[in-house]
Design a protein around this motif. Structure first.
Motif, PDB file in Angstrom:
ATOM      1  N   ASP A 128      55.609 -66.878  21.103  1.00  0.00           N
ATOM      2  CA  ASP A 128      55.764 -68.146  21.399  1.00  0.00           C
ATOM      3  C   ASP A 128      57.202 -68.290  21.879  1.00  0.00           C
ATOM      4  O   ASP A 128      58.279 -67.992  21.216  1.00  0.00           O
ATOM      5  N   CYS A 129      57.407 -68.496  23.136  1.00  0.00           N
ATOM      6  CA  CYS A 129      58.635 -68.694  23.951  1.00  0.00           C
ATOM      7  C   CYS A 129      59.011 -70.346  24.464  1.00  0.00           C
ATOM      8  O   CYS A 129      59.811 -70.202  24.980  1.00  0.00           O
ATOM      9  N   GLY A 130      58.113 -70.879  24.178  1.00  0.00           N
ATOM     10  CA  GLY A 130      58.314 -72.342  24.517  1.00  0.00           C
ATOM     11  C   GLY A 130      57.141 -72.770  25.352  1.00  0.00           C
ATOM     12  O   GLY A 130      56.150 -72.826  24.676  1.00  0.00           O
ATOM     13  N   ASP A 131      57.471 -73.385  26.557  1.00  0.00           N
ATOM     14  CA  ASP A 131      56.079 -73.517  27.526  1.00  0.00           C
ATOM     15  C   ASP A 131      55.160 -72.574  27.918  1.00  0.00           C
ATOM     16  O   ASP A 131      54.253 -72.505  28.500  1.00  0.00           O
ATOM     17  N   HIS A 132      55.759 -71.365  27.563  1.00  0.00           N
ATOM     18  CA  HIS A 132      55.025 -70.063  28.103  1.00  0.00           C
ATOM     19  C   HIS A 132      54.974 -69.336  26.907  1.00  0.00           C
ATOM     20  O   HIS A 132      55.769 -69.053  25.716  1.00  0.00           O
ATOM     21  N   VAL A 133      53.738 -68.387  26.682  1.00  0.00           N
ATOM     22  CA  VAL A 133      53.479 -67.445  25.567  1.00  0.00           C
ATOM     23  C   VAL A 133      53.619 -66.101  26.306  1.00  0.00           C
ATOM     24  O   VAL A 133      52.838 -65.645  27.180  1.00  0.00           O
ATOM     25  N   ALA A 134      54.474 -65.062  25.571  1.00  0.00           N
ATOM     26  CA  ALA A 134      54.584 -63.715  26.045  1.00  0.00           C
ATOM     27  C   ALA A 134      53.485 -62.910  25.286  1.00  0.00           C
ATOM     28  O   ALA A 134      53.153 -62.995  24.409  1.00  0.00           O
ATOM     29  N   VAL A 135      52.734 -62.391  26.270  1.00  0.00           N
ATOM     30  CA  VAL A 135      51.617 -61.662  25.730  1.00  0.00           C
ATOM     31  C   VAL A 135      52.216 -60.052  26.087  1.00  0.00           C
ATOM     32  O   VAL A 135      52.062 -59.591  27.120  1.00  0.00           O
ATOM     33  N   VAL A 136      52.378 -59.186  24.964  1.00  0.00           N
ATOM     34  CA  VAL A 136      52.777 -58.008  25.104  1.00  0.00           C
ATOM     35  C   VAL A 136      51.600 -56.945  25.046  1.00  0.00           C
ATOM     36  O   VAL A 136      50.735 -57.170  24.264  1.00  0.00           O
ATOM     37  N   LEU A 137      51.613 -56.205  26.195  1.00  0.00           N
ATOM     38  CA  LEU A 137      50.535 -55.149  26.329  1.00  0.00           C
ATOM     39  C   LEU A 137      50.965 -53.634  26.225  1.00  0.00           C
ATOM     40  O   LEU A 137      51.998 -53.185  26.851  1.00  0.00           O
ATOM     41  N   ASP A 138      49.995 -53.069  25.734  1.00  0.00           N
ATOM     42  CA  ASP A 138      50.094 -51.557  25.755  1.00  0.00           C
ATOM     43  C   ASP A 138      49.110 -51.279  26.836  1.00  0.00           C
ATOM     44  O   ASP A 138      47.805 -51.220  26.798  1.00  0.00           O
TER      45      ASP A 138
END
Ligand SMILES: Cc1cc2nc3c(=O)[nH]c(=O)nc-3n(C[C@H](O)[C@H](O)[C@H](O)COP(=O)(O)O)c2cc1C
Length: 167
Positions: A128-138
């Motif tokens: 959760d980064c605020g109004d965006h969510v970081a999706v970290v990918l392999d």
């Protein structure tokens, strides 16, 4: 401070991506993403940030895999299609955004748009980064038929695409 920060971010030229996923109904969804970067070399990892406002958000939060497509100079139509329209406004969910495009299954069944440079990614984590969510990918798989072309950047999108959802 905030004003100068936004002006500075608007003056640089990060590459633009189209991030795709499968919705709960199995149909492809996707949106234009400029908030995205490699975040680790060993192991290789890449983060895409998805706005909570986007139609793509729900599927991107549920998916085990996403596909990240790299846009190249001249891809105004794709930028408009994925960044200027929201599947929320269309009668059949995300399907219409892909009309006329050849789409096939990539890693984990996530949608790959034929002819573009792309890589798949298994979701490593969400932040959760605020109004965006970081999706970290392999990263998993991919193709780069257009790697010799320069990337389509934020400056290319200015004046060409108005976001389908306000930022
Ligand atoms: C230049 C530009 C950059 C964008 N960057 C992002 C981004 O990093 N993350 C995001 O979630 N949306 C971003 N958007 C907004 C979405 O691409 C846009 O609202 C899209 O229409 C959402 O489609 P959807 O509702 O079908 O998912 C950007 C739009 C533009 C024009």
């Amino acid at each position: 401070m905030s004003g100068s920060f936004h002006a500075l971010m608007g003056s640089v030229d990060p590459p633009m991506y189209v991030v795709t996923a499968r919705g709960a109904d199995g149909e492809p969804v996707g949106c234009l993403v400029g908030f995205a970067t490699q975040v680790s070399i060993r192991p290789p990892r890449f983060a895409v940030l998805v706005s909570r406002l986007n139609h793509t958000f729900g599927p991107a939060m549920a998916a085990e895999h996403l596909v990240v497509h790299v846009l190249r100079k001249g891809d105004d139509d794709l930028a408009r299609r994925f960044g200027g329209e929201t599947a929320d406004d269309l009668p059949d969910g995300g399907v219409d955004k892909f009309v006329g495009l050849a789409v096939r299954d990539g890693p984990g069944g996530a949608p790959v748009i034929d002819g573009l440079d792309w890589f798949g990614g298994r979701v490593f984590g969400r932040y959760d980064c605020g109004d965006h969510v970081a999706v970290v990918l392999d990263p998993e798989g991919g193709e780069a038929p257009r790697a010799a072309l320069p990337a389509y950047g934020l400056q290319d999108a200015f004046g060409v695409v108005d976001p389908g959802h306000p930022a």
